[in-house]
Scaffold this active site. Structure first.
Site, PDB file in Angstrom:
ATOM      1  N   GLY A 263       0.868  -1.217  -0.156  1.00 26.88           N
ATOM      2  CA  GLY A 263       0.078   0.122  -0.128  1.00 26.88           C
ATOM      3  C   GLY A 263       0.824   1.123   0.168  1.00 26.88           C
ATOM      4  O   GLY A 263       1.998   1.128   0.026  1.00 26.88           O
ATOM      5  N   ILE A 264       0.041   2.596  -0.056  1.00 26.65           N
ATOM      6  CA  ILE A 264       0.994   3.815  -0.060  1.00 26.65           C
ATOM      7  C   ILE A 264       1.414   4.018   1.460  1.00 26.65           C
ATOM      8  O   ILE A 264       1.061   3.342   2.269  1.00 26.65           O
ATOM      9  CB  ILE A 264      -0.230   4.743  -0.385  1.00 26.65           C
ATOM     10  CG1 ILE A 264      -1.407   4.835   0.725  1.00 26.65           C
ATOM     11  CG2 ILE A 264      -0.712   4.661  -1.748  1.00 26.65           C
ATOM     12  CD1 ILE A 264      -2.156   6.185   0.607  1.00 26.65           C
ATOM     13  N   GLY A 265       2.230   5.011   1.476  1.00 24.75           N
ATOM     14  CA  GLY A 265       2.904   5.197   2.464  1.00 24.75           C
ATOM     15  C   GLY A 265       3.926   5.110   2.976  1.00 24.75           C
ATOM     16  O   GLY A 265       4.732   4.137   2.420  1.00 24.75           O
ATOM     17  N   SER A 266       4.847   5.638   4.008  1.00 29.95           N
ATOM     18  CA  SER A 266       5.927   5.229   4.444  1.00 29.95           C
ATOM     19  C   SER A 266       6.316   3.956   4.697  1.00 29.95           C
ATOM     20  O   SER A 266       7.200   3.372   4.586  1.00 29.95           O
ATOM     21  CB  SER A 266       6.470   6.344   5.347  1.00 29.95           C
ATOM     22  OG  SER A 266       6.360   7.729   5.068  1.00 29.95           O
ATOM     23  N   VAL A 267       5.263   3.467   5.675  1.00 26.36           N
ATOM     24  CA  VAL A 267       5.568   2.183   6.402  1.00 26.36           C
ATOM     25  C   VAL A 267       5.539   1.199   5.393  1.00 26.36           C
ATOM     26  O   VAL A 267       6.596   0.314   5.290  1.00 26.36           O
ATOM     27  CB  VAL A 267       4.537   2.067   7.290  1.00 26.36           C
ATOM     28  CG1 VAL A 267       4.561   0.695   8.239  1.00 26.36           C
ATOM     29  CG2 VAL A 267       4.643   3.119   8.758  1.00 26.36           C
ATOM     30  N   GLU A 288      -0.666  -1.359  -6.879  1.00 22.05           N
ATOM     31  CA  GLU A 288      -1.476  -0.214  -7.340  1.00 22.05           C
ATOM     32  C   GLU A 288      -0.370   0.849  -7.762  1.00 22.05           C
ATOM     33  O   GLU A 288      -0.323   1.173  -8.452  1.00 22.05           O
ATOM     34  CB  GLU A 288      -2.469   0.169  -6.099  1.00 22.05           C
ATOM     35  CG  GLU A 288      -3.628   1.118  -6.398  1.00 22.05           C
ATOM     36  CD  GLU A 288      -4.256   1.312  -4.831  1.00 22.05           C
ATOM     37  OE1 GLU A 288      -5.105   0.792  -4.450  1.00 22.05           O
ATOM     38  OE2 GLU A 288      -3.703   2.371  -4.198  1.00 22.05           O
ATOM     39  N   ASN A 378      -6.843  10.088   4.614  1.00 23.26           N
ATOM     40  CA  ASN A 378      -6.783  10.135   3.207  1.00 23.26           C
ATOM     41  C   ASN A 378      -7.821   9.364   2.585  1.00 23.26           C
ATOM     42  O   ASN A 378      -8.641  10.013   1.782  1.00 23.26           O
ATOM     43  CB  ASN A 378      -5.514   9.135   2.721  1.00 23.26           C
ATOM     44  CG  ASN A 378      -4.246   9.799   3.348  1.00 23.26           C
ATOM     45  OD1 ASN A 378      -4.114  11.111   3.452  1.00 23.26           O
ATOM     46  ND2 ASN A 378      -3.310   8.963   3.741  1.00 23.26           N
ATOM     47  N   GLY A 382      -7.129   1.350  -2.220  1.00 31.15           N
ATOM     48  CA  GLY A 382      -7.369   0.117  -2.705  1.00 31.15           C
ATOM     49  C   GLY A 382      -7.392  -0.947  -1.557  1.00 31.15           C
ATOM     50  O   GLY A 382      -7.607  -1.924  -1.924  1.00 31.15           O
ATOM     51  N   LYS A 402       2.456   9.685  17.679  1.00 29.79           N
ATOM     52  CA  LYS A 402       2.578  10.965  18.310  1.00 29.79           C
ATOM     53  C   LYS A 402       3.265  10.699  19.730  1.00 29.79           C
ATOM     54  O   LYS A 402       2.722  10.949  20.791  1.00 29.79           O
ATOM     55  CB  LYS A 402       1.162  11.438  18.859  1.00 29.79           C
ATOM     56  CG  LYS A 402       0.332  11.613  17.515  1.00 29.79           C
ATOM     57  CD  LYS A 402       0.762  12.618  16.523  1.00 29.79           C
ATOM     58  CE  LYS A 402       0.041  12.699  15.194  1.00 29.79           C
ATOM     59  NZ  LYS A 402       0.759  13.239  14.019  1.00 29.79           N
TER      60      LYS A 402
END
Ligand SMILES: CC(C)(COP(=O)(O)OP(=O)(O)OC[C@H]1O[C@@H](n2cnc3c(N)ncnc32)[C@H](O)[C@@H]1OP(=O)(O)O)[C@@H](O)C(=O)NCCC(=O)NCCS
Ligand SMILES: CC(C)(COP(=O)(O)OP(=O)(O)OC[C@H]1O[C@@H](n2cnc3c(N)ncnc32)[C@H](O)[C@@H]1OP(=O)(O)O)[C@@H](O)C(=O)NCCC(=O)NCCS
Lengths: 501, 501
Positions: A263-267, A288, A378, A382, A402
């Site tokens: 998936g998207i994102g840094s992790v 994707e 966001n 998908g 945080k």
């Protein structure tokens, strides 16, 4: 110059300025624009539209593939052009407008938007605006760094505006594979049987008479600001690779694994990175968005082929990859997001899917979208298309957020994007919970033992033990189930007062 | 007599008593049994097993298609034979054992169990017990009133026990269509392109040497105790049919509609009944369980063809249909539940899916399984397979339960089986909410206006208006979101004290 980019002579006189092209878009219209995870979005026309809105206010429904780059969602939101936005976004300013109720955001499974457009339960699309490297002699549109929903927008729209981006190398042509499912009730199977299989055309086939305007542009995609792998994401990758190695030992997987989705994102990007130093090889991806890690894996000789719907890279990687796209072209294909995410194909191929959670609960339900249960981050993107149909559905998250004021493992998630049925494995830097074949009470013990940050483990265990006394398939103390979120809201931390002091 | 039912001579000497056959099942084993929504379950062997457990305690993992009839789940639970149970059940005694944590219940999407068995993340199946009308000359097993997971159980099991039920008419032979997807990574498309298409064999093909025992039985399936349509369910049907008529007027559907799926339970059955007096015709079904309403629709000349995985009927209907199955046979097919529920086929055909909720919330999230967020009712069943991939996903429920002490429309559902992305339309007897293409805040207004019982409408509206002040994509007052469930638990009703008084 335009004749190599606009190979249909009769269209040469459609070249206009962005301002002129934007005039086709009028108040109240539904507009479909290219763009997926900041890649390949139309750039000049939406900018001109936002500019015009300053003196000539208008509101549109904007449908895209996914998020837009070049601050377009921000610019459009701040110009108050958006009344409705779908199916995904990832922009802080737009997010603010959405959470304030100023923009109606329709958060959708990314494979499904075009089904609704075809069925006319969404739309009609008045104008499509699509970025392209070229228009073919037949009037076919060759997309740039993403396909997204562009093909269906162009096919269904009444009018089409093409932005020819001359900064994008012509060699992108041939990268795309445009296949649109046949109409119900006589729909045929999607013929994709392997990640590297091409089943469509290298351009979007439309009636060239629908192209009402062509705008020449040269602005690049904006680069992704992914964070580099850190100690935590390296630990997450290590735990996941450990599990996959055990699957190989058990004879359930081979070292080339089923195709991967991340998936998207840094992790997720960082986790994929972890495969570089793993014993796995001859990998494939059916995903994707293709991020930096995809190209690092290709360069490392680990990844044979990657299918996606867009290419979204950091600045350095963009400069290394896009001008040299010919070097990668035989290992890549970009498909419509309907196909990259299609439940039929995801299930057939039996993907290993790695997506990111904001928070997970005791029982393995996942929230990927709603901070505090209410405020959109966001969108589901998908992740539902993949997680539901994966052969192995993995969710990753750091155990705290945080600076520890938030535990990403909570008694009950404040919003459910993926329920326990679609979540096989949860990984945090603390460890990995393998939930396959377990009942909820067993899932809880596995998650408490392996995924929770030490500063929250005692409290979660205490909650679970007390909930057990109430009984049930999925024990909860209903009046306390969301209390960690309430405490965060009221005191600024999920930690109990005594723990903080 | 057995030779017409056991057409492979070499198997005739395997006929034994149920007690003898049950001896193949030993403590700690995983057993796959036929049976789906009280239809076609193995009857004698599990009874013998429960009997034996009284003096010779044992625990097994029991996997079936779905729920069992003839009080088998009750008998097995009360004999403490079940350590684990999957993927569905609907029995009050077993439910009690599950909610007490005595039986680990793994609630699964019904299309997915066999994927896990094939991937060996569940299993192995030590013994399969399958009810049949006959064994063919090649040793193929002809199922009775359900297919469920029986084919995969028999194919994967080390040992197979067949119960030949001589009360089931031989004419059932030819009703079934056994197709098992090919193995990954070379899996081919599921070739079902229409509800009436046959793509497999009329029997379960297995190596006859695996058949270790055959038991002759004659007990019938137990009948379904569906409640007859009442004023409320008639209103629900009327609202839904009204919406579908508007879709026809808009030119988005025709009067023969896409294939229909209808879930288990009284409400869905009653709603399907409503199609008898509708303007729709030449209907088809691609569903899971075929209930009374299927046959009423066929008799009324409304329904041309029904594909399912089981036939579950009331006593009267059973007597009318099963002995005359030849009369219906050219309009029916029974498939493995993997195929009846397959995401690939559901999405390809674009089904209209009608399933039942226990409760829905302001934003259209659905709880179909967990009373009070904790206690299992039945299980998610096939509802996720269908709702996620439907072209129109409808959830029905009465607006109140338990004489009005429970509102089935609440601020936040206490458990999420289907989230807003998979819920297009909600119908109660009050009215219908068409949520397609709406953002959460719009969904809330549509649901409050159309679905809530008048005695709860004011309170729900008040909650929503106050939540709006907190903002967000999906506004909630997080410390109050589950307060209706807490009030029910503490005071016996969701009604506020002033309203009750
Ligand atoms: C969930 C998602 C936001 C995580 O993104 P990421 O970049 O990998 O994760 P990060 O850990 O950097 O977290 C992003 C932000 O969420 C915050 N966050 C993380 N967990 C949180 C929690 N439980 N509660 C509140 N905020 C949280 C982080 O602090 C960070 O905040 P910041 O932007 O102020 O620094 C992202 O993956 C996403 O949008 N997923 C949904 C769509 C999707 O899965 N698509 C997959 C198919 S492509
Ligand atoms: C949800 C489901 C239980 C409804 O069943 P039904 O027979 O149509 O519905 P009923 O209105 O008769 O409700 C069943 C019971 O739930 C109770 N109930 C209904 N709403 C409730 C709520 N919000 N809270 C608590 N109890 C509720 C009813 O009072 C009734 O109780 P009773 O058995 O004591 O009389 C059933 O459809 C189911 O199990 N669904 C999940 C599986 C599924 O959808 N499969 C579909 C693919 S086949």
């Amino acid at each position: 110059m335009p004749t190599t980019r606009i190979r249909r002579a009769s269209l040469l006189d459609r070249v206009v300025t962005a301002e002129e092209a934007a005039r086709y878009i009028r108040d109240g219209m539904t507009v479909g624009m290219s763009g997926f995870t900041r890649a390949g979005e139309a750039k000049a026309v939406p900018m001109a539209l936002a500019q015009r809105a300053k003196t000539d206010p208008l509101k549109i429904t904007l449908i895209t593939g996914a998020s837009l780059g070049n601050d377009l969602d921000k610019t459009l939101a701040e110009a108050h052009v958006l009344s409705r936005r779908l199916p995904f976004q990832a922009d802080p300013s737009l997010r603010k407008a959405i959470n304030a109720g100023e923009v109606m955001f329709v958060d959708q499974h990314l494979s499904e938007t075009v089904e609704m457009l075809r069925a006319r339960t969404l739309g009609p699309i008045d104008v499509a605006v699509v970025e392209a490297v070229a228009i073919t002699a037949d009037g076919g549109i060759v997309p740039t760094t993403s396909v997204g929903n562009s093909a269906t927008f162009a096919i269904l729209a009444e009018k089409v505006i093409v932005e020819i981006n001359t900064s994008q190398p012509p060699e992108l042509e041939g990268l795309h594979d445009i296949y649109i499912p046949t109409r119900r009730p006589t729909r045929q199977p999607i013929p994709v049987m392997a990640p590297d299989q091409r089943v469509g055309l290298p351009f979007i086939p439309i009636d060239p008479d629908k192209i009402v305007a062509i705008v020449m542009t040269e602005k690049l995609d904006s680069s992704a600001s992914v964070q580099a792998p850190d100690e935590d994401t390296r630990a997450i990758a290590r735990h996941l690779i450990g599990l996959l190695e055990r699957e190989v030992e058990l004879g359930r997987l081979t070292h080339s694994l089923p195709p991967l989705q991340a998936g998207i994102g840094s992790v997720a990007n960082a986790v994929l990175h972890g495969f570089i130093d793993s014993p796995f090889h001859d990998l494939t991806m059916y995903s994707e968005v293709l991020q930096d890690s995809t190209f690092d894996l290709i360069d490392a000789g680990k990844l044979n082929f990657a299918s996606g719907s867009s290419i979204t890279l950091s600045e350095a990687k963009y400069r290394a990859v896009i001008p040299n796209i010919s070097h990668y072209k035989n290992r890549l294909v970009l498909r419509p997001q309907e196909i990259s995410n299609h439940p039929e194909v995801v299930r057939r191929l039996g993907l290993i899917c790695i997506n990111t959670a904001l928070e997970v609960d005791l029982y393995g339900n996942v929230n990927s979208t709603h901070v505090g249960g209410t405020h959109m981050m966001n969108g589901i993107g998908g992740s539902g298309d993949f997680a539901r149909n994966a052969s192995l559905s993995v969710f990753v998250t750091k155990s705290i957020a945080k600076d520890g004021r938030i535990s990403s493992v909570v008694p009950m998630v404040s919003h459910v994007d993926h329920n326990e049925h679609d979540v096989d494995v949860i990984v945090t830097e603390v460890g990995i919970a393998d939930l396959r074949g377990l009942a909820p009470r067993e899932r809880a013990r596995e998650i408490i033992a392996n995924c929770v940050h030490p500063s929250y483990r005692g409290a979660l265990e205490d909650y679970f033990e007390r909930a057990l006394k109430r009984g049930g398939q999925t024990p909860h103390i209903i009046e306390e189930a969301l209390s960690w979120h309430v405490r965060l809201r009221e005191t600024g931390t999920m930690l109990l007062p005594e723990t903080v002091a």
